[in-house]
Design a protein around this motif. Structure first.
Motif, PDB file in Angstrom:
ATOM      1  N   LYS A 341       0.835  -1.202   0.000  1.00 24.49           N
ATOM      2  CA  LYS A 341       0.000   0.000   0.000  1.00 24.49           C
ATOM      3  C   LYS A 341       0.871   1.254   0.000  1.00 24.49           C
ATOM      4  O   LYS A 341       0.540   2.256  -0.662  1.00 24.49           O
ATOM      5  CB  LYS A 341      -0.939  -0.009   1.204  1.00 24.49           C
ATOM      6  CG  LYS A 341      -2.042  -1.057   1.101  1.00 24.49           C
ATOM      7  CD  LYS A 341      -3.010  -0.982   2.276  1.00 24.49           C
ATOM      8  CE  LYS A 341      -4.169  -1.958   2.078  1.00 24.49           C
ATOM      9  NZ  LYS A 341      -5.176  -1.896   3.167  1.00 24.49           N
ATOM     10  N   GLU A 359       4.222   5.972   6.624  1.00 23.20           N
ATOM     11  CA  GLU A 359       3.555   6.714   7.691  1.00 23.20           C
ATOM     12  C   GLU A 359       2.187   7.236   7.269  1.00 23.20           C
ATOM     13  O   GLU A 359       1.476   7.835   8.082  1.00 23.20           O
ATOM     14  CB  GLU A 359       4.445   7.887   8.122  1.00 23.20           C
ATOM     15  CG  GLU A 359       5.790   7.445   8.685  1.00 23.20           C
ATOM     16  CD  GLU A 359       6.763   8.606   8.863  1.00 23.20           C
ATOM     17  OE1 GLU A 359       6.430   9.731   8.414  1.00 23.20           O
ATOM     18  OE2 GLU A 359       7.846   8.382   9.436  1.00 23.20           O
ATOM     19  N   LYS A 360       1.817   7.004   6.004  1.00 23.16           N
ATOM     20  CA  LYS A 360       0.567   7.556   5.471  1.00 23.16           C
ATOM     21  C   LYS A 360      -0.465   6.490   5.111  1.00 23.16           C
ATOM     22  O   LYS A 360      -1.548   6.828   4.627  1.00 23.16           O
ATOM     23  CB  LYS A 360       0.881   8.410   4.242  1.00 23.16           C
ATOM     24  CG  LYS A 360       1.803   9.585   4.547  1.00 23.16           C
ATOM     25  CD  LYS A 360       2.233  10.306   3.284  1.00 23.16           C
ATOM     26  CE  LYS A 360       3.227  11.420   3.606  1.00 23.16           C
ATOM     27  NZ  LYS A 360       3.747  12.073   2.390  1.00 23.16           N
ATOM     28  N   VAL A 361      -0.120   5.215   5.318  1.00 23.60           N
ATOM     29  CA  VAL A 361      -1.103   4.147   5.083  1.00 23.60           C
ATOM     30  C   VAL A 361      -2.124   4.231   6.215  1.00 23.60           C
ATOM     31  O   VAL A 361      -1.823   3.916   7.364  1.00 23.60           O
ATOM     32  CB  VAL A 361      -0.432   2.756   5.051  1.00 23.60           C
ATOM     33  CG1 VAL A 361      -1.486   1.663   4.869  1.00 23.60           C
ATOM     34  CG2 VAL A 361       0.605   2.693   3.928  1.00 23.60           C
ATOM     35  N   ARG A 362      -3.310   4.643   5.902  1.00 22.79           N
ATOM     36  CA  ARG A 362      -4.273   5.006   6.942  1.00 22.79           C
ATOM     37  C   ARG A 362      -4.880   3.811   7.643  1.00 22.79           C
ATOM     38  O   ARG A 362      -5.209   3.875   8.834  1.00 22.79           O
ATOM     39  CB  ARG A 362      -5.374   5.884   6.338  1.00 22.79           C
ATOM     40  CG  ARG A 362      -4.822   7.157   5.708  1.00 22.79           C
ATOM     41  CD  ARG A 362      -5.894   8.018   5.102  1.00 22.79           C
ATOM     42  NE  ARG A 362      -6.753   8.605   6.124  1.00 22.79           N
ATOM     43  CZ  ARG A 362      -7.747   9.455   5.852  1.00 22.79           C
ATOM     44  NH1 ARG A 362      -7.988   9.800   4.603  1.00 22.79           N
ATOM     45  NH2 ARG A 362      -8.482   9.936   6.821  1.00 22.79           N
ATOM     46  N   GLU A 363      -5.041   2.701   6.915  1.00 22.10           N
ATOM     47  CA  GLU A 363      -5.673   1.531   7.539  1.00 22.10           C
ATOM     48  C   GLU A 363      -5.283   0.276   6.774  1.00 22.10           C
ATOM     49  O   GLU A 363      -5.107   0.287   5.558  1.00 22.10           O
ATOM     50  CB  GLU A 363      -7.199   1.668   7.540  1.00 22.10           C
ATOM     51  CG  GLU A 363      -7.919   0.501   8.204  1.00 22.10           C
ATOM     52  CD  GLU A 363      -9.430   0.699   8.295  1.00 22.10           C
ATOM     53  OE1 GLU A 363     -10.104  -0.157   8.881  1.00 22.10           O
ATOM     54  OE2 GLU A 363      -9.925   1.718   7.753  1.00 22.10           O
ATOM     55  N   HIS A 364      -5.138  -0.805   7.513  1.00 20.95           N
ATOM     56  CA  HIS A 364      -5.007  -2.117   6.887  1.00 20.95           C
ATOM     57  C   HIS A 364      -5.635  -3.150   7.812  1.00 20.95           C
ATOM     58  O   HIS A 364      -5.276  -3.247   8.987  1.00 20.95           O
ATOM     59  CB  HIS A 364      -3.556  -2.491   6.619  1.00 20.95           C
ATOM     60  CG  HIS A 364      -3.412  -3.879   6.070  1.00 20.95           C
ATOM     61  ND1 HIS A 364      -3.891  -4.228   4.823  1.00 20.95           N
ATOM     62  CD2 HIS A 364      -2.907  -5.026   6.623  1.00 20.95           C
ATOM     63  CE1 HIS A 364      -3.658  -5.511   4.617  1.00 20.95           C
ATOM     64  NE2 HIS A 364      -3.071  -6.015   5.687  1.00 20.95           N
ATOM     65  N   TYR A 371      -5.030  -2.338  11.621  1.00 25.57           N
ATOM     66  CA  TYR A 371      -4.068  -1.264  11.862  1.00 25.57           C
ATOM     67  C   TYR A 371      -4.681   0.059  11.431  1.00 25.57           C
ATOM     68  O   TYR A 371      -4.974   0.266  10.252  1.00 25.57           O
ATOM     69  CB  TYR A 371      -2.788  -1.518  11.058  1.00 25.57           C
ATOM     70  CG  TYR A 371      -2.174  -2.871  11.302  1.00 25.57           C
ATOM     71  CD1 TYR A 371      -1.195  -3.057  12.277  1.00 25.57           C
ATOM     72  CD2 TYR A 371      -2.569  -3.974  10.544  1.00 25.57           C
ATOM     73  CE1 TYR A 371      -0.630  -4.312  12.494  1.00 25.57           C
ATOM     74  CE2 TYR A 371      -2.004  -5.223  10.755  1.00 25.57           C
ATOM     75  CZ  TYR A 371      -1.041  -5.389  11.726  1.00 25.57           C
ATOM     76  OH  TYR A 371      -0.483  -6.628  11.928  1.00 25.57           O
ATOM     77  N   VAL A 372      -4.860   0.969  12.412  1.00 25.82           N
ATOM     78  CA  VAL A 372      -5.527   2.241  12.115  1.00 25.82           C
ATOM     79  C   VAL A 372      -4.794   3.398  12.810  1.00 25.82           C
ATOM     80  O   VAL A 372      -5.273   3.903  13.815  1.00 25.82           O
ATOM     81  CB  VAL A 372      -7.015   2.217  12.572  1.00 25.82           C
ATOM     82  CG1 VAL A 372      -7.771   3.404  11.995  1.00 25.82           C
ATOM     83  CG2 VAL A 372      -7.700   0.920  12.208  1.00 25.82           C
ATOM     84  N   PRO A 373      -3.669   3.854  12.271  1.00 24.08           N
ATOM     85  CA  PRO A 373      -2.852   3.258  11.215  1.00 24.08           C
ATOM     86  C   PRO A 373      -1.774   2.368  11.827  1.00 24.08           C
ATOM     87  O   PRO A 373      -1.637   2.303  13.058  1.00 24.08           O
ATOM     88  CB  PRO A 373      -2.217   4.486  10.573  1.00 24.08           C
ATOM     89  CG  PRO A 373      -1.992   5.415  11.746  1.00 24.08           C
ATOM     90  CD  PRO A 373      -3.164   5.181  12.687  1.00 24.08           C
ATOM     91  N   THR A 376       3.010   6.016  12.320  1.00 31.95           N
ATOM     92  CA  THR A 376       2.891   7.466  12.220  1.00 31.95           C
ATOM     93  C   THR A 376       4.310   8.043  12.241  1.00 31.95           C
ATOM     94  O   THR A 376       5.265   7.336  12.545  1.00 31.95           O
ATOM     95  CB  THR A 376       2.094   8.059  13.392  1.00 31.95           C
ATOM     96  OG1 THR A 376       2.879   7.949  14.592  1.00 31.95           O
ATOM     97  CG2 THR A 376       0.760   7.345  13.585  1.00 31.95           C
TER      98      THR A 376
END
Length: 404
Positions: A341, A359-364, A371-373, A376
């Motif tokens: 991602k 550091e910008k993958v908001r959710e998985h 992971y939310v996120p 950071t």
């Protein structure tokens, strides 16, 4: 007189050749188009270490995720992911050479690491110098992430010692065993755990470290250190060891009179090799527990079904009981998806851009957790106290949660 003008033979051939190529392209369609350049992922781990299964577990998690991602179209609009492995055999000098080689590879965006914290610690200056994105999925020493890099090129989806020690010591306290002896490997990993344990007991005066004993890698006996801790008043042993030395200790403790056998709470290095086979029947004679961050027995059903379906395409494994090194498999699987991602967010294989995108993958929604996120700018650790659990080995050698 009629003048006939004929084109030169060379022009006839050129026109014929051009027409042939155009026709061939029309017939072949996309067949003559170049295949997309792979995006490479490195794995630097202890493949050649005797009786170790941790590198293979991490590789299994990565190949499962990579297969899933590639079947869905790859990354960056159709480029497939390609895994490149290197063996450091748990030797830091080999690991450093591997990192240098990976750093020179075109289109290699990141390197996943293996089980051994001391190897990763020694690799850190090379990772910093080459600005190589490093992803830790098993090694737990705090200094791997708390490394002083600005920007920090290391991300971890794994346990860290400052979480492990409070959990192990807190479990001893809950079992009514507040007087603890520490049995530690004489490495940077052992020292990381000592610092974490002392920090915990400074804040929790109802738990006491009665004594700390050290051993060296490949020591053939640990019973003297064990007895020294027991004689100092330890009601339980907190062990920081890998599979070889832990198996030696278990066999020696099982040979003692039953009254001299006290519970052992272990760090998770033991789960990265053939510990149960080496310990043998002695393991059933010792009260032995180990910390984990994940168990397939507690996984979300939908995520587990997805994982097992993709696992079946790269491995003959069909039962969760047959997955060795479960934390390595699950951590690598989730972090590979997060990395994919990040690559797409970066829109590039440039390592700095991918580092920033991590550091910008908001959710998985992963196998281990949602992971939310995951990360950071201020936090390069994906897991926390909520993922910690204690497990024991069943008679068949399968590691199962205790509910603690």
């Amino acid at each position: 007189m009629l003048n006939l003008i004929f084109p030169r033979p060379g022009r006839i051939f050129a026109r014929f050749a051009a027409g042939f190529v155009i026709a061939a392209l029309g017939i072949a369609g996309t067949d003559l188009r170049a295949e997309p350049t792979p995006v490479r992922i490195g794995l630097d781990a202890e493949f050649g270490l005797d009786r170790s299964t941790s590198a293979q577990a991490i590789e299994l998690g990565l190949r499962t995720a990579i297969g899933e991602i590639n079947r869905a179209g790859g990354v960056l609009g159709g480029r497939p992911l390609e895994l490149v492995t290197r063996d450091h055999r748990s030797i830091p000098a080999r690991g450093i050479r591997n990192v240098e080689e990976f750093a020179r590879m075109p289109d290699l965006v990141a390197v996943f690491g293996g089980r051994f914290s001391p190897v990763v610690i020694e690799e850190l200056p090379t990772l910093k110098a080459t600005k190589t994105l490093f992803l830790a999925v098993w090694s737990s020493a705090d200094g791997i992430v708390d490394n002083g890099m600005t920007p920090n090129y290391v991300y971890r989806l794994s346990l860290r010692d400052s979480l492990a020690m409070p959990k192990l010591l807190g479990t001893a306290r809950k079992r009514g065993l507040p007087r603890v002896g520490l049995l530690l490997t004489n490495t940077s990993w052992g020292r990381s755990n000592l610092a974490a344990a002392e920090k915990f007991t400074d804040r929790n005066k109802d738990v006491k470290i009665v004594q700390t004993a050290w051993y060296n890698w490949r020591d053939q006996t640990l019973v003297a250190q064990y007895q020294a801790l027991r004689n100092a008043g330890a009601q339980a042993i907190v062990l920081v060891a890998n599979d070889d030395e832990a198996a030696v200790l278990v066999r020696e403790v099982a040979a003692l009179p039953e009254a001299q056998r006290i519970p052992i709470l272990s760090h998770w290095g033991v789960t990265g090799g053939e510990f149960t086979a080496q310990a043998g029947p002695a393991l059933r004679q010792v009260d032995f527990s180990v910390i984990q961050t994940f168990s397939f027995f507690k996984a979300n059903r939908a995520q587990l079904a997805r994982f097992m379906a993709n696992l079946a395409l790269v491995s003959p494994i069909r039962r969760i009981e047959d997955i060795h090194g479960p934390v390595g498999v699950a951590h690598a699987y989730d972090l590979m998806h997060i990395l994919a991602k990040a690559i797409n967010l970066a829109g590039s294989t440039d390592r700095k851009k991918v580092r920033d995108a991590m550091e910008k993958v908001r959710e998985h929604r992963g196998l281990v957790k949602n992971y939310v996120p995951a990360f950071t700018p201020a936090r390069h650790e994906a897991l926390g106290v909520n993922e910690l659990l204690i497990a024991r080995y069943r008679a068949d050698g399968v590691l199962v949660p205790t509910g603690e």
